[in-house]
Design a protein around this motif. Structure first.
Motif, PDB file in Angstrom:
ATOM      1  N   LEU A  40       0.819  -1.208   0.000  1.00 59.07           N
ATOM      2  CA  LEU A  40       0.000   0.000   0.000  1.00 59.07           C
ATOM      3  C   LEU A  40       0.858   1.265   0.000  1.00 59.07           C
ATOM      4  CD1 LEU A  40      -2.847  -1.115   2.410  1.00 59.07           C
ATOM      5  CD2 LEU A  40      -2.875  -1.020  -0.088  1.00 59.07           C
ATOM      6  N   LEU A  41       2.007   1.223   0.656  1.00 57.71           N
ATOM      7  CA  LEU A  41       2.922   2.361   0.638  1.00 57.71           C
ATOM      8  C   LEU A  41       3.459   2.606  -0.774  1.00 57.71           C
ATOM      9  CD1 LEU A  41       4.577   4.474   2.295  1.00 57.71           C
ATOM     10  CD2 LEU A  41       6.363   2.741   2.391  1.00 57.71           C
ATOM     11  N   GLU A  43       2.065   1.672  -3.565  1.00 58.55           N
ATOM     12  CA  GLU A  43       0.954   2.106  -4.405  1.00 58.55           C
ATOM     13  C   GLU A  43       0.650   3.584  -4.196  1.00 58.55           C
ATOM     14  OE1 GLU A  43      -3.757   1.084  -4.861  1.00 58.55           O
ATOM     15  OE2 GLU A  43      -2.378  -0.526  -4.324  1.00 58.55           O
ATOM     16  N   GLU A  44       0.735   4.044  -2.967  1.00 59.55           N
ATOM     17  CA  GLU A  44       0.457   5.449  -2.670  1.00 59.55           C
ATOM     18  C   GLU A  44       1.552   6.363  -3.228  1.00 59.55           C
ATOM     19  OE1 GLU A  44      -1.591   8.693  -1.251  1.00 59.55           O
ATOM     20  OE2 GLU A  44      -2.250   6.619  -1.282  1.00 59.55           O
ATOM     21  N   THR A  45       2.801   5.967  -3.100  1.00 61.66           N
ATOM     22  CA  THR A  45       3.890   6.843  -3.534  1.00 61.66           C
ATOM     23  C   THR A  45       4.083   6.828  -5.047  1.00 61.66           C
ATOM     24  OG1 THR A  45       5.502   5.084  -3.135  1.00 61.66           O
ATOM     25  CG2 THR A  45       5.144   6.690  -1.360  1.00 61.66           C
ATOM     26  N   ARG A  46       3.874   5.685  -5.694  1.00 59.01           N
ATOM     27  CA  ARG A  46       4.108   5.604  -7.143  1.00 59.01           C
ATOM     28  C   ARG A  46       2.860   5.853  -7.966  1.00 59.01           C
ATOM     29  NH1 ARG A  46       8.656   0.978  -7.958  1.00 59.01           N
ATOM     30  NH2 ARG A  46      10.081   1.840  -6.430  1.00 59.01           N
ATOM     31  N   GLY A  47       1.693   5.827  -7.331  1.00 57.19           N
ATOM     32  CA  GLY A  47       0.465   6.099  -8.054  1.00 57.19           C
ATOM     33  C   GLY A  47      -0.070   4.932  -8.856  1.00 57.19           C
TER      34      GLY A  47
END
Length: 83
Positions: A40-41, A43-47
């Motif tokens: 999830l980290l 996914e959040e940082t790379r979009g």
């Protein structure tokens, strides 16, 4: 006393053996939690999804206005009628 326990030379010293299964389950759950957190980290940082987490589709969008978000709040869990 449990059958897996044995007495030592001193009457107060008792050694018990454990099967180790609860420890393995703890490590398995900790590993799953760490994998999910990293996925999830990323996914959040790379979009975009880098590691699969089993999602079926995108998340539902909330209504953009405050009135839409507060419409049914009195029936939500954790909201008291009076203080």
């Amino acid at each position: 006393m449990d059958a897996r326990c044995s007495h030592g030379s001193d009457a107060t010293l008792v050694q018990c053996s454990d099967t180790g299964r609860p420890g393995h389950l703890g490590f398995l759950l900790a590993g799953a939690a760490m994998y999910t957190a990293w996925a999830l980290l990323f996914e959040e940082t790379r979009g975009r999804a880098v590691l699969p987490v089993g999602r079926i589709g995108p998340a539902r969008a909330t209504s953009s206005d405050l009135a839409g978000q507060l419409r049914d709040i009195e029936r939500q869990a954790g909201v008291r009628r009076t203080l």
